[in-house]
Design a protein around this motif. Structure first.
Motif, PDB file in Angstrom:
ATOM      1  N   LEU A  54       3.787  -4.828  42.191  1.00  0.00           N
ATOM      2  CA  LEU A  54       4.699  -3.954  41.265  1.00  0.00           C
ATOM      3  C   LEU A  54       5.968  -4.252  41.475  1.00  0.00           C
ATOM      4  CD1 LEU A  54       3.018  -0.497  41.890  1.00  0.00           C
ATOM      5  CD2 LEU A  54       2.651  -2.116  39.757  1.00  0.00           C
ATOM      6  N   GLY A  55       6.387  -4.944  42.439  1.00  0.00           N
ATOM      7  CA  GLY A  55       7.882  -5.164  42.727  1.00  0.00           C
ATOM      8  C   GLY A  55       8.457  -6.511  42.548  1.00  0.00           C
ATOM      9  N   TYR A  56       7.564  -7.431  42.746  1.00  0.00           N
ATOM     10  CA  TYR A  56       8.081  -9.040  42.906  1.00  0.00           C
ATOM     11  C   TYR A  56       8.901  -9.500  41.789  1.00  0.00           C
ATOM     12  CZ  TYR A  56       4.903 -11.010  39.460  1.00  0.00           C
ATOM     13  OH  TYR A  56       4.263 -11.542  38.543  1.00  0.00           O
ATOM     14  N   ASN A  57       8.846  -8.822  40.772  1.00  0.00           N
ATOM     15  CA  ASN A  57       9.450  -9.425  39.611  1.00  0.00           C
ATOM     16  C   ASN A  57      10.270  -8.318  38.668  1.00  0.00           C
ATOM     17  OD1 ASN A  57       7.427  -7.966  38.245  1.00  0.00           O
ATOM     18  ND2 ASN A  57       6.991  -9.431  36.556  1.00  0.00           N
ATOM     19  N   LEU A  58      10.978  -7.581  39.499  1.00  0.00           N
ATOM     20  CA  LEU A  58      11.791  -6.365  38.601  1.00  0.00           C
ATOM     21  C   LEU A  58      12.917  -7.101  37.921  1.00  0.00           C
ATOM     22  CD1 LEU A  58      11.980  -3.609  41.216  1.00  0.00           C
ATOM     23  CD2 LEU A  58      10.319  -3.937  39.360  1.00  0.00           C
ATOM     24  N   ARG A  59      13.598  -8.073  38.589  1.00  0.00           N
ATOM     25  CA  ARG A  59      14.939  -8.672  38.008  1.00  0.00           C
ATOM     26  C   ARG A  59      14.373  -9.947  36.903  1.00  0.00           C
ATOM     27  NH1 ARG A  59      20.456  -8.852  39.570  1.00  0.00           N
ATOM     28  NH2 ARG A  59      21.330 -10.088  38.233  1.00  0.00           N
ATOM     29  N   SER A  60      13.400 -10.823  37.501  1.00  0.00           N
ATOM     30  CA  SER A  60      13.060 -11.915  36.907  1.00  0.00           C
ATOM     31  C   SER A  60      12.158 -11.507  35.627  1.00  0.00           C
ATOM     32  CB  SER A  60      12.221 -12.970  37.899  1.00  0.00           C
ATOM     33  OG  SER A  60      11.357 -11.913  38.519  1.00  0.00           O
ATOM     34  N   SER A  61      11.476 -10.596  35.781  1.00  0.00           N
ATOM     35  CA  SER A  61      10.849 -10.348  34.621  1.00  0.00           C
ATOM     36  C   SER A  61      11.748  -9.696  33.278  1.00  0.00           C
ATOM     37  CB  SER A  61       9.477  -9.118  34.845  1.00  0.00           C
ATOM     38  OG  SER A  61      10.352  -7.790  34.858  1.00  0.00           O
ATOM     39  N   GLU A  62      12.717  -9.092  33.594  1.00  0.00           N
ATOM     40  CA  GLU A  62      13.951  -8.839  32.650  1.00  0.00           C
ATOM     41  C   GLU A  62      14.493 -10.295  32.116  1.00  0.00           C
ATOM     42  OE1 GLU A  62      14.914  -5.796  31.556  1.00  0.00           O
ATOM     43  OE2 GLU A  62      14.129  -4.317  33.077  1.00  0.00           O
ATOM     44  N   ARG A  63      14.507 -11.091  32.964  1.00  0.00           N
ATOM     45  CA  ARG A  63      15.075 -12.517  32.501  1.00  0.00           C
ATOM     46  C   ARG A  63      14.033 -13.033  31.742  1.00  0.00           C
ATOM     47  NH1 ARG A  63      17.294 -14.449  37.021  1.00  0.00           N
ATOM     48  NH2 ARG A  63      15.420 -15.270  37.671  1.00  0.00           N
ATOM     49  N   GLU A  64      12.989 -13.184  32.082  1.00  0.00           N
ATOM     50  CA  GLU A  64      11.834 -13.900  31.408  1.00  0.00           C
ATOM     51  C   GLU A  64      11.443 -13.134  30.099  1.00  0.00           C
ATOM     52  OE1 GLU A  64       9.063 -14.298  34.790  1.00  0.00           O
ATOM     53  OE2 GLU A  64      10.508 -15.394  35.862  1.00  0.00           O
ATOM     54  N   SER A  65      11.491 -11.956  30.023  1.00  0.00           N
ATOM     55  CA  SER A  65      11.257 -11.213  28.699  1.00  0.00           C
ATOM     56  C   SER A  65      12.257 -11.046  27.858  1.00  0.00           C
ATOM     57  CB  SER A  65      10.677  -9.872  28.887  1.00  0.00           C
ATOM     58  OG  SER A  65      11.505  -8.908  29.344  1.00  0.00           O
TER      59      SER A  65
END
Lengths: 233, 433
Positions: free
Chosen positions: B164-175
């Motif tokens: 649940l917490g590995y991509n909090l920032r990177s998912s924002e960047r990737e999306s």
């Protein structure tokens, strides 16, 4: 409203921006033209303080963006080439979320009205943003600027990929914002739209602002020739 | 601001599948862990009830026979059948009493070391030994460990946190939403913190609800200081993993790199550090092999058998007041010798055991000091202690048995030496652990 003083940005020996100075006043649309890698997006990123300038200063509404990044962003709405929204939220919820991040609490009715004013069909406001076309997402971006009542718009190739009708609609909205006193800095490859919409154009090449002209002094053909001549250089 | 972000995080998660998937996983694994813990505890309780019933039945039947004998209703032909004979009540057949380590109130929480250490043992005059129910278990089961709540909380919960917490920032960047977020007049780290807080609160609520709901269902006294401690420790453990996620998210690397880093941390803290600590402890304080221990025990027994006459002679020389009278029955003479031999063997074995226990204790002390290097180890040892199935408590069976052995012998040996038969009233005085 927007002012760049001798901005320079160097990435590992590559000069992305060199001694750039420009000014965008209230009620003005300034179109930055140039080939890929000319420094248009770097300029916008410097105004947003996404990156730090190696020298020079960027001001937004008189605020030095590197000294007061949060304060300066209160005056800016940024619309990137591909504005992305949270897919699981509706357009209305996305707008409410980003307005809330700016400290603005608007009720649903006001938000709906803003979305409609930005050109979004009323029934689209409640649809999930995952179902939106690029044009619809860009309209949410404009609605965000309207709702936040920001006086500065930074647009990075906002009409790229839009069909001519949507692009025209977007240009109309920009003109409306300009007429309401907004200062717009738009990076674009679209010479036609730049001439039609902008008050001023600036041509960039290799990180330098090599030409700056009011659009009223140029015809479409002259602008194209000017642009191509700088591209050839 | 934080409240605003939390509200929209809730909206986003309600519209997403992950909330439901995580909830189902947590409920299913907690239920499985609870069932397993309950099953193991029930099995222990059943074993204890069985041996206690046997024990009670034996003494009740002997008492009944003694009363019948005294009333002249039955006649006892042989001394080894006489329910008044101290030997019959302390050393023969089903005689003897069980020393037990009861499952604690939180026993369902962790199997701990209960599948390795015996939890009850029978004390008799000469042959006391811990008994185990698990001797016939497939050793592979022991190798894999139990799917108990401790396993769910210590091992699986961090994986859910990481997911649940590995991509909090990177998912924002990737999306693509990060640039819009960054252009807002609020630091991205504030948004990141709110997202972490939201997930922390959400997982804490789901975990504690499943955990305490399940424990309540099995009658565990969760509304107690121990329950409060458990809740606080679970929150701290979750907090540790979410903090790790937050720090990794600050590195601004891609989702894939974040996942690898966090999974690496999981492997390091749960597998590598404990294994490394065991290796260091074994290297610094080596324990002789079990084969050596068994051989030594046998040697002591053989030595005692060989010099039994000498032992008896020495014993009575040192304890002249205990020298039996000339006309004592033959069996008593034999049993006197057996008891002297058993005392000797017990004393020698205890001395020999020290040589094995000292390095084990030193290893334990070292691991106890170094376990702070790994929060999962700390958490696991806390859960085992709370469940009452930790090695220290279970090892205590030996000491409890030794203490009760002395009490048992004090009661019976004097009577035996004096050939003092028990009366029905004496039955109430027979010691119990």
């Amino acid at each position: 409203m927007l002012e760049a003083n001798s901005l320079t940005k160097i990435y590992s020996g590559f000069t992305a921006l060199s001694d750039l100075s420009l000014q965008v006043n209230e009620g003005e649309i300034y179109c930055l033209l140039g080939a890929n890698g000319a420094g248009k997006s770097t300029t916008i990123n410097l105004f947003l303080n996404f990156i730090e300038a190696d020298s020079g200063t960027a001001y937004v509404n008189g605020l030095n963006v590197s000294e007061k990044p949060v304060e300066s962003k209160k005056h800016i709405t940024y619309i990137p080439e591909n504005l992305s929204l949270y897919k699981n939220l509706s357009g209305l919820e996305n707008l409410a979320f980003f307005c809330g991040l700016s400290g603005m609490k608007l009720d649903d009715a006001a938000l709906r009205e803003t979305l409609t004013a930005a050109g979004l069909q009323p029934d689209a406001a409640d649809k999930k943003a995952g179902q939106y076309s690029k044009g619809m997402r860009q309209k949410v971006g404009i609605a965000l600027a309207m709702a936040r009542n920001t006086k500065v718009l930074l647009l990075d190739e906002p009409t790229s990929g839009l069909d001519p009708a949507a692009s025209n609609e977007f240009a109309e909205l920009l003109r409306k914002m300009r007429d309401q006193g907004a200062a717009v800095l738009m990076a674009t490859h679209d010479l036609f739209r730049a001439k039609e919409t902008g008050n001023k154009i600036g041509i960039m090449s290799n990180g330098k602002l090599v030409e700056e002209q009011p659009t009223s002094s140029l015809t479409h053909q002259q602008l194209e020739r000017l642009y191509l001549s700088h591209l050839a250089n | 601001m934080i409240r605003h972000i939390l509200y929209y995080e809730l909206k986003k998660s309600l519209a997403d599948r992950w909330l439901w998937i995580v909830s189902i996983i947590l409920i299913a694994t907690t239920a499985t862990g609870l069932y397993e813990g309950h099953r193991l505890t029930e099995a222990r309780l059943n074993s204890l009830e069985f041996v206690r019933t046997q024990e009670a039945n034996f003494y009740a039947s002997q008492l009944e026979r003694l009363k019948q004998k005294e009333a002249g209703e039955i006649e006892i032909e042989n001394w080894w059948q006489d329910p008044a004979n101290p030997l019959v009540l302390s050393a023969f057949g089903a005689a003897g009493k069980h020393v037990v380590i009861e499952p604690g109130p939180f026993s369902v929480l962790a199997a701990g070391q209960s599948d390795i250490f015996p939890f009850y043992g029978k004390v008799r005059l000469t042959a006391s030994q811990p008994l185990r129910d698990n001797a016939f278990e497939n050793p592979i089961h022991k190798l894999n460990g139990k799917f108990d709540l401790a396993f769910v909380l210590v091992w699986l919960l961090p994986l859910i946190v990481i997911a649940l917490g590995y991509n909090l920032r990177s998912s924002e960047r990737e999306s693509g939403t990060l640039s819009l977020l960054q252009s807002m007049p609020v630091p991205v780290n504030t948004v990141l913190r709110a997202k972490i807080i939201y997930r922390y609160a959400l997982i804490s609520i789901i975990t504690l609800s499943c955990l305490f709901g399940g424990l309540l269902l099995f009658g565990v006294p969760v509304f107690s200081l121990s329950g409060l401690g458990l809740a606080a420790t679970v929150l701290l453990y979750l907090g540790f993993w979410f903090l790790l996620c937050y720090l990794i998210n600050l590195t601004e690397t891609s989702s894939a790199v974040n996942a690898v880093l966090l999974f690496g941390a999981w492997i390091t803290l749960l597998l590598i550090v404990p294994s490394l600590l065991n290796t260091i402890a074994n290297a610094l304080h080596p324990v002789p092999s079990r084969a050596v221990w068994v051989t030594e025990r046998r040697a002591i027994g053989q030595e005692a058998t060989q010099k039994q006459d000498e032992l008896v002679e020495t014993y009575f020389a040192n304890h002249p007041q205990e020298v039996p009278e000339e006309d004592i029955p033959d069996y008593l003479e034999i049993w006197n010798a057996r008891l002297i031999r058993a005392d000797y063997v017990r004393e020698r074995q205890q001395q020999a055991q020290l040589a094995f226990e000292q390095p084990v204790q030193a290893q334990k002390a070292l691991v106890n000091r170094l376990k702070y290097l790994s929060p999962p180890m700390l958490f696991q040892s806390y859960l085992e202690k709370l469940s009452g199935n930790n090695a220290d408590r279970l090892r205590n069976l030996d000491h409890k048995m030794m203490a009760f052995q002395n009490e048992w012998n004090d009661f019976f040996v004097t009577r035996l030496q004096r050939l003092e038969y028990l009366t029905p009233e004496d039955f109430d005085q027979i010691p119990s652990p």
